[in-house]
Design a protein around this motif. Structure first.
Motif, mmCIF file in Angstrom:
data_model
loop_
_atom_site.group_PDB
_atom_site.id
_atom_site.type_symbol
_atom_site.label_atom_id
_atom_site.label_comp_id
_atom_site.label_asym_id
_atom_site.label_seq_id
_atom_site.Cartn_x
_atom_site.Cartn_y
_atom_site.Cartn_z
ATOM 1 N N LYS A 1 -39.018 -43.675 59.661
ATOM 2 C CA LYS A 1 -37.897 -42.783 59.944
ATOM 3 C C LYS A 1 -36.789 -43.013 58.942
ATOM 4 C CE LYS A 1 -35.178 -41.007 63.800
ATOM 5 N NZ LYS A 1 -34.945 -41.078 65.261
ATOM 6 N N CYS A 2 -36.164 -41.928 58.520
ATOM 7 C CA CYS A 2 -35.034 -42.017 57.606
ATOM 8 C C CYS A 2 -33.770 -42.345 58.395
ATOM 9 C CB CYS A 2 -34.861 -40.700 56.859
ATOM 10 S SG CYS A 2 -33.393 -40.666 55.802
ATOM 11 N N PRO A 3 -33.081 -43.437 58.063
ATOM 12 C CA PRO A 3 -31.867 -43.790 58.786
ATOM 13 C C PRO A 3 -30.692 -42.859 58.477
ATOM 14 C CG PRO A 3 -32.191 -45.290 56.952
ATOM 15 C CD PRO A 3 -33.410 -44.421 57.010
ATOM 16 N N ALA A 4 -30.814 -42.068 57.421
ATOM 17 C CA ALA A 4 -29.709 -41.186 57.039
ATOM 18 C C ALA A 4 -29.811 -39.806 57.685
ATOM 19 C CB ALA A 4 -29.671 -41.041 55.517
ATOM 20 N N CYS A 5 -30.989 -39.164 57.558
ATOM 21 C CA CYS A 5 -31.114 -37.789 58.066
ATOM 22 C C CYS A 5 -32.029 -37.669 59.276
ATOM 23 C CB CYS A 5 -31.573 -36.843 56.966
ATOM 24 S SG CYS A 5 -33.296 -37.060 56.467
ATOM 25 N N GLY A 6 -32.717 -38.762 59.631
ATOM 26 C CA GLY A 6 -33.538 -38.755 60.837
ATOM 27 C C GLY A 6 -34.943 -38.219 60.680
ATOM 28 N N LEU A 7 -35.356 -37.835 59.464
ATOM 29 C CA LEU A 7 -36.703 -37.312 59.263
ATOM 30 C C LEU A 7 -37.742 -38.405 59.513
ATOM 31 C CD1 LEU A 7 -38.483 -34.914 58.243
ATOM 32 C CD2 LEU A 7 -38.334 -35.965 55.969
ATOM 33 N N SER A 8 -38.784 -38.090 60.303
ATOM 34 C CA SER A 8 -39.876 -39.027 60.566
ATOM 35 C C SER A 8 -41.098 -38.633 59.754
ATOM 36 C CB SER A 8 -40.227 -39.035 62.053
ATOM 37 O OG SER A 8 -39.154 -39.554 62.824
ATOM 38 N N ALA A 9 -41.809 -39.617 59.259
ATOM 39 C CA ALA A 9 -43.019 -39.388 58.466
ATOM 40 C C ALA A 9 -44.175 -40.152 59.089
ATOM 41 C CB ALA A 9 -42.811 -39.831 57.021
ATOM 42 N N TYR A 10 -45.250 -39.432 59.369
ATOM 43 C CA TYR A 10 -46.440 -40.014 59.979
ATOM 44 C C TYR A 10 -47.584 -40.012 58.973
ATOM 45 C CZ TYR A 10 -43.799 -39.170 64.253
ATOM 46 O OH TYR A 10 -42.817 -39.160 65.219
ATOM 47 N N PRO A 11 -48.633 -40.814 59.221
ATOM 48 C CA PRO A 11 -49.780 -40.785 58.310
ATOM 49 C C PRO A 11 -50.320 -39.362 58.179
ATOM 50 C CG PRO A 11 -49.950 -42.672 59.766
ATOM 51 C CD PRO A 11 -48.789 -41.865 60.258
ATOM 52 N N ARG A 12 -50.551 -38.962 56.964
ATOM 53 C CA ARG A 12 -50.988 -37.598 56.692
ATOM 54 C C ARG A 12 -52.456 -37.417 57.064
ATOM 55 N NH1 ARG A 12 -51.202 -34.797 50.660
ATOM 56 N NH2 ARG A 12 -52.290 -32.893 51.283
#
Length: 277
Positions: A137-148
């Motif tokens: 998770k990005c601490p700045a904008c909140g975007l989460s990234a999961y395994p593709r």
């Protein structure tokens, strides 16, 4: 997940206490470290891997028969114990037990996700681990990234008791397979089948039926298998993805993919059906 594996492999939170033993799925440039066991191979079962090199990244997978399992990318030390060696996943198929081959396929995708999502894709801020799942998770904008996971359809087409096989210029010399392609945005799976077949070999299909699926860690696909029947059109290969295509009977097949692939399972199913009295 392999049905036998599902019964005995447990997703769990990382252990708090110091581990005494673990299975280590260790990678270097997508090469897996295995231990030779005669003609077979195994995953290293160790309490500590510090002697093997510096850990670049590490992710916890879960428990296999109450033993912890980790996915690791390593900067290897100079010289390995003689019983250990690096190998590709394709080359190790059939030498590892099925459950460990499946886990290795998961582990290599987790390592690749960890490596390629160190920064936020939206704002560029370094990402942070989410402890309860595979997510950053990005601490700045909140975007989460999961395994593709990239869904792809693969389809076996029948016509007059023959199967359509084609050859990609990227295949090993002399090998043929069935048609496959990635699902595009806005498509359902059946639409992806129809489009890919038309684009690659210029024919229409009908009676599209689901066959099965297979995770395919080369590098991160989910192969979704179908059977279909020829519905019309003349074979016309696109000359980019496909260089040759033809209809083959069950008794006159060219070189086909190895048993680990869903392509081979579909072809074997066709052959078995044709040879039934």
């Amino acid at each position: 997940m392999h049905p036998y594996m599902a019964k005995r492999f447990v997703k769990a939170s990382p252990p708090v206490e110091k581990i005494t033993l673990a299975y280590w799925f260790i990678f270097k440039d997508n090469q897996l470290l295995v231990e030779d066991k005669g003609e077979l191979a195994s995953i290293p079962l160790l309490a500590d891997i510090s002697q093997l090199g510096n850990i670049i990244r590490q992710q916890y997978l879960g428990l296999w028969e109450e033993i912890h399992c980790y996915a690791v990318e390593l900067e290897p030390a100079v010289g390995l114990p003689s019983q250990l060696r690096w190998t590709g996943l394709r080359q190790i198929y059939g030498l590892l037990p099925d459950v460990f081959f499946s886990l290795a396929g998961e582990a290599i995708q987790i390592v690749d996700w960890d490596r390629t999502h160190q920064f936020c894709g939206r704002c560029g801020t370094p990402t942070e681990y989410v402890g309860y799942e595979f997510a950053k998770k990005c601490p700045a904008c909140g975007l989460s990234a999961y395994p593709r996971i990239s869904p792809a359809v693969i389809v076996l087409i029948e016509h007059n008791h023959k199967v359509l096989l084609s050859r990609s210029p990227h295949f090993p010399k002399g090998m043929y397979s069935i048609q496959a392609g990635f699902v595009e945005p806005g498509e359902n799976l059946e639409q992806a089948v129809e489009r890919e077949i038309m684009e690659e070999v210029g024919i229409q299909v009908k009676e599209i039926s689901y066959f099965g699926s297979q995770p395919w860690p080369f590098p991160n696909s989910l192969m979704i298998g179908f059977t279909a029947k020829y519905a019309g059109g003349d074979l016309t290969v696109d000359k980019t993805e496909i260089e040759e295509a033809a209809w083959y009977s069950a008794d006159d097949l060219p070189s086909i993919p190895p048993p680990l692939s869903i392509a081979r399972k579909l072809i074997d199913h066709f052959v078995e059906k044709q040879r039934k009295p």
